[in-house]
Write a protein that holds these residues in place. Structure first.
Motif, short mmCIF file in Angstrom:
data_model
loop_
_atom_site.label_atom_id
_atom_site.label_comp_id
_atom_site.label_asym_id
_atom_site.label_seq_id
_atom_site.Cartn_x
_atom_site.Cartn_y
_atom_site.Cartn_z
N SER A 2 -14.54 44.81 -34.58
CA SER A 2 -13.59 45.06 -33.49
C SER A 2 -12.68 46.23 -33.85
O SER A 2 -12.29 46.39 -35.01
N ARG A 9 -5.26 54.37 -25.92
CA ARG A 9 -4.74 53.92 -24.62
C ARG A 9 -3.36 54.50 -24.35
O ARG A 9 -3.05 54.91 -23.23
N SER A 18 -7.23 57.39 -16.86
CA SER A 18 -7.60 55.98 -16.81
C SER A 18 -9.02 55.80 -17.36
O SER A 18 -9.96 56.41 -16.87
N SER A 20 -12.22 53.28 -18.26
CA SER A 20 -12.85 51.98 -18.01
C SER A 20 -13.28 51.35 -19.34
O SER A 20 -13.26 52.02 -20.39
N GLU A 21 -13.69 50.10 -19.28
CA GLU A 21 -14.20 49.43 -20.48
C GLU A 21 -15.42 50.18 -21.03
O GLU A 21 -15.58 50.33 -22.24
N LYS A 22 -16.28 50.65 -20.13
CA LYS A 22 -17.47 51.40 -20.55
C LYS A 22 -17.08 52.68 -21.29
O LYS A 22 -17.67 53.02 -22.32
N GLN A 23 -16.09 53.39 -20.76
CA GLN A 23 -15.65 54.64 -21.40
C GLN A 23 -15.04 54.36 -22.78
O GLN A 23 -15.30 55.10 -23.74
N GLU A 24 -14.25 53.30 -22.89
CA GLU A 24 -13.70 52.94 -24.20
C GLU A 24 -14.82 52.63 -25.18
O GLU A 24 -14.77 53.02 -26.35
N GLN A 25 -15.84 51.95 -24.70
CA GLN A 25 -16.99 51.62 -25.56
C GLN A 25 -17.72 52.89 -26.00
O GLN A 25 -18.20 52.99 -27.14
#
Length: 240
Positions: A2, A9, A18, A20-25
């Protein structure tokens, strides 16, 4: 494993981006590939996760302090190295059509792996020196935005980067400190390349005391055909 993305952020909040979760991944995947490939080739001296978040990812995205990237359609990253700022910009702004230009094939092999693993589209790598690729019609004056985090002096960078920008577009140089001396030195080069200084954005990198400067240069007219000069000349003999 993790990862704590708090610093990224916070930077994105400051830049009004902004993710998304996908972009953070995708940023996490990019980090993991960077560290893995860095074991066998020299991509970066910065490998600790939080440092990469700030000094590579947040720094790359800081251009949003000087430009509305949503209004930019195409971008070329000249001398992209390990993909900064081009890949972070592509992740954060998926609409961008991005070209990553570098003179070292092994770096492009890494970038092609990143593009493939992250599932990025409308992004290409180009092998070549900045002076040579800028002479090719498919790249010359084809971009809304040209960027560089290279450490060259601004007078040289203008000759490397501005021939790629269409009139009406911009060249943004990322600098690690206030750049008044470099700007004064580059005044002639900016004008010769068809540009005009639009704005200087001084700030501290998110959560640090590290000073940063964005130099935003607008392309007002076509770059004369004789520029850039042959390989190496802009560094050895900058237009002063």
């Amino acid at each position: 494993m993790s990862y704590d993305l708090t610093l990224l952020r916070q930077a994105c909040e400051e830049y009004r981006i902004s993710l998304s979760e996908k972009q953070e991944q995708q940023f996490i995947q990019y980090y993991e590939l960077l560290v893995e490939w860095n074991k066998v080739m020299n991509l970066t001296g910065i490998t600790e996760f939080e440092e990469v978040l700030v000094k590579h990812f947040a720094d790359s995205l800081s251009i949003a302090k000087g430009l509305d990237i949503n209004k930019i359609q195409s971008c070329i990253d000249v001398g992209t190295g390990a993909g900064f700022p081009g890949i972070p910009l592509k992740i954060a702004f998926p609409h961008l059509k991005v070209t990553l230009l570098d003179s070292l094939n092994k770096r492009l092999n890494f970038l092609n792996e990143v593009i493939s693993q992250l599932g990025l589209e409308k992004i290409e790598t180009v092998h070549g020196r900045a002076e040579d690729a800028a002479k090719k019609p498919e790249y010359r004056e084809q971009y809304d935005l040209s960027v560089s985090r290279a450490v060259s002096r601004l007078a040289s960078l203008c000759e490397y980067c501005m021939p790629y920008v269409r009139p009406g577009g911009v060249f943004v140089s990322y600098k690690a400190e206030k750049a008044s001396e470099e700007l004064a030195e580059a005044k002639k080069a900016i004008a010769v390349m068809g540009g005009k200084l639009q704005k200087i954005v001084d700030f501290r990198l998110c959560g640090t005391d590290m000073e940063r400067t964005l130099l935003v240069i607008k392309k007002e007219k076509n770059t004369p055909k004789k520029y850039p000069r042959k390989a190496g000349t802009p560094t050895r003999e900058p237009i002063l």
